[in-house]
Enzyme design. Structure first.
Site, PDB file in Angstrom:
ATOM      1  N   GLY A 214       0.809  -1.210   0.000  1.00 16.67           N
ATOM      2  CA  GLY A 214       0.000   0.000   0.000  1.00 16.67           C
ATOM      3  C   GLY A 214       0.843   1.260   0.000  1.00 16.67           C
ATOM      4  NE  ARG A 217      -2.135  11.468   6.361  1.00 15.93           N
ATOM      5  CZ  ARG A 217      -3.347  11.077   6.653  1.00 15.93           C
ATOM      6  NH1 ARG A 217      -4.293  11.196   5.768  1.00 15.93           N
ATOM      7  NH2 ARG A 217      -3.628  10.555   7.824  1.00 15.93           N
ATOM      8  CG  PHE A 218       2.003   7.340   5.790  1.00 14.03           C
ATOM      9  CD1 PHE A 218       2.687   6.212   5.416  1.00 14.03           C
ATOM     10  CD2 PHE A 218       0.629   7.307   5.844  1.00 14.03           C
ATOM     11  CE1 PHE A 218       2.014   5.053   5.110  1.00 14.03           C
ATOM     12  CE2 PHE A 218      -0.051   6.141   5.535  1.00 14.03           C
ATOM     13  CZ  PHE A 218       0.646   5.011   5.171  1.00 14.03           C
ATOM     14  N   GLY A 219       3.938   7.568   3.199  1.00 17.90           N
ATOM     15  CA  GLY A 219       4.981   6.689   2.663  1.00 17.90           C
ATOM     16  C   GLY A 219       4.385   5.391   2.152  1.00 17.90           C
ATOM     17  CD  GLU A 220       7.302   2.863  -0.871  1.00 21.31           C
ATOM     18  OE1 GLU A 220       8.112   2.156  -0.239  1.00 21.31           O
ATOM     19  OE2 GLU A 220       7.480   3.251  -2.025  1.00 21.31           O
ATOM     20  CB  VAL A 221       1.844  -0.323   3.987  1.00 16.68           C
ATOM     21  CG1 VAL A 221       1.704  -1.450   4.991  1.00 16.68           C
ATOM     22  CG2 VAL A 221       1.291   0.962   4.568  1.00 16.68           C
ATOM     23  CG  ASP A 335      -7.842   9.869   8.786  1.00 15.35           C
ATOM     24  OD1 ASP A 335      -8.878  10.153   8.152  1.00 15.35           O
ATOM     25  OD2 ASP A 335      -6.763   9.590   8.228  1.00 15.35           O
TER      26      ASP A 335
END
Ligand SMILES: *[C@@H]1O[C@H](CO)[C@@H](O)[C@H](O)[C@H]1NC(C)=O
Length: 505
Positions: A214, A217-221, A335
């Site tokens: 995934g 907005r913060f980076g990747e999973v 959120d």
């Protein structure tokens, strides 16, 4: 030899039992001990540990209090984690003043023996005579080894782990313990909210990343492997350091652990010279997010109630304040949406993405960070957030905004209710009223001015479970936040429904 090791183990074990009352002094290398002269006092054990990280040996000495010696007799901290090449616990004053040796895996190849230039002809002759048969022999040997390994792979694996373990703990250790068991032991023994930081670091640095699952907005999973199990790794870009820190901080809130909140494993910041990699390691759930699952599958009565009830349980736990020394502050998510809820194997929910959450300090009635007003996902913002009338000084207003979002998530679930093969396709809330990626202004017009809400179809009345879900949604969507249901109330109503519908949860 085996006898000696067993009796040694028994002596150590007894030492744990009998020493419990008197204090013990240990050498200590952690930062907190700097002011006490690199010493610490404990009612438990002294620990020494050596690990190799990026080619450098690191020696850690520290105290382990009695409450950290879990599980009893086979404390987790006294075992070598994979990166911990050598770990040792002991029970006399300053007994950890030792430098454990890292077993060298490969011996450096020896120098060429007696063959000088004068010996060359002998070498050639030797090769000619010996090479043929030797080559055949090697081939046979290799084949034999290959076959042996092939058949005994599982067995071998277990054996190898035991040989590598330098302590005698393995005599009574269950090798099949998973990370989840270990964390469960730790978190239920009252020793806080997860693994201590140095263990987190070791775990994080021995994870092997497998595939990206995934982006946000913060980076990747990523999906990663640790000790044969899957973990999820959220990797933040270095500019998102604050988000990384905040999310790690929230996940490590004492007593946060709950079956319907994503299980946190470790946080690590790894500086490789040019950039910092920020990792957040958590449980991995192969079904992915609730949003993805609902896209793929419709739900039965049972599935719908299970998803809804477990989500309410998670949110109720998050919101709830637990008093006492081992207490937990109230937390609001801010959120909540179907993309931030994961679906576990047993088809229950785990609430994730706590990066925007706020905690309530009830003693001073303050919120632990200055909440910037409008964070979260616009589509799921409560009316009071959209028109900025929310009272940010009052913690409960954030809980009420969460409940509004929960109602929208319930609507997404209920739409996928499958009544004898008939069901609607998946849609986001307000799909028919706003464009994709709506602006705040577009949302405000619909939600605040026109006071519209997602449609609750009339035919929902003909199924008891859907009727109850619809009623809950309406009561989550009141324009006045204070009038909405609480998470606990939603949970109770759904529990009753599950009993009524004879569903085991
Ligand atoms: C451990 O502590 C003792 C007592 O203060 C000290 O003499 C010794 O040098 C320490 N050992 C190490 C390896 O720091």
């Amino acid at each position: 030899m085996a006898n000696l090791r067993i009796s040694l183990a028994v002596v150590l074990f007894q030492a744990v039992l009998y020493r419990s009352s008197d204090a013990l002094w240990c050498n200590c290398t952690t930062a907190e001990c700097e002011k006490t002269g690199s010493l610490c006092e404990t009612d438990g054990a002294c620990m020494a540990s050596t690990s190799v990280f990026e080619g450098q040996e690191q020696h850690i000495r520290t105290c382990l209090n009695q409450d950290k010696l879990v599980p009893p007799g086979q404390p987790f901290y006294c075992r070598g984690a994979e990166g911990y090449v050598n770990t040792h616990c002991c029970y006399t004053d300053f007994c950890n003043s030792i430098d454990l040796k890292v077993p060298t895996g490969t011996t450096s190849p020896g120098h060429d023996g007696g063959y000088g230039p004068g010996g060359t002809w002998g070498l050639i002759q030797l090769v000619a005579v010996v090479a043929g048969p030797l080559f055949l022999l090697c081939l046979l040997l290799l084949l034999g080894m290959f076959l042996y390994q092939y058949h005994q792979r599982a067995y071998n694996h277990r054996q190898r782990l035991e040989v590598e373990d330098p302590s005698c703990d393995h005599l009574y250790l269950a090798k099949d313990r998973t990370l989840q068991d270990l964390i469960y032991d730790l978190s239920t023994s009252g020793s806080g909210s997860g693994l201590p930081l140095f263990v987190q670091r070791t775990v994080a640095r021995t994870i092997v990343l497998q595939e990206i699952i995934g982006k946000g907005r913060f980076g990747e999973v990523w999906r990663g492997r640790w000790r044969g199990g899957d973990v999820a790794v959220k990797i933040f870009s270095s500019r998102e350091e604050r988000s990384w820190f905040r999310e790690a901080e929230i996940y490590q809130t004492i007593m946060l652990r709950h079956e319907n909140i994503l299980g946190f494993i470790a946080a690590d910041n790894k500086d490789n010279g040019t950039w910092t990699q920020l990792w957040l390691v958590s449980d991995y759930h192969e079904h992915g997010s609730l949003c993805d699952s609902l896209h793929r599958y419709s739900v039965t009565t049972e599935g719908m109630i299970k998803l809804a009830l477990s989500a309410a349980s998670g949110l109720a736990h998050l919101h709830m304040e637990i008093l006492g020394t081992q207490g937990k502050p109230g937390i609001a998510h801010r959120d909540l949406k179907s993309k931030n809820i994961l679906v576990k194997k047993n088809c229950t929910c785990a609430i994730a993405d706590l990066g925007l959450a706020v905690r309530h300090d009830s003693a001073t009635d303050t919120i632990d960070i200055a909440p910037n007003q409008r964070v979260g996902t616009k589509r799921y913002m409560a009316p009071e957030v959209l028109d900025e009338t929310i009272n940010t000084r009052h913690f409960d207003s954030f809980k009420c905004a969460d409940i509004y979002a929960l109602g929208l998530v319930y609507w997404e679930i209920a739409r996928r209710f499958n009544s004898g093969g008939v069901h609607e396709e998946y849609q986001l809330p307000y799909f028919d009223l706003v464009p994709s990626d709506p602006s705040i202004e577009e949302m405000r017009k619909v939600v605040c001015d026109q006071k519209l809400r997602p449609n609750i179809a009339n035919w929902w009345q003909s199924y008891e479970a859907l009727r109850v879900m619809g009623k809950i949604m309406r009561e989550c969507w009141y324009a006045n936040g204070a009038a909405r249901l609480t998470a606990l109330r939603v949970k109770k109503t759904l529990s009753q429904l599950s009993v009524q519908e004879d569903i085991k949860v």
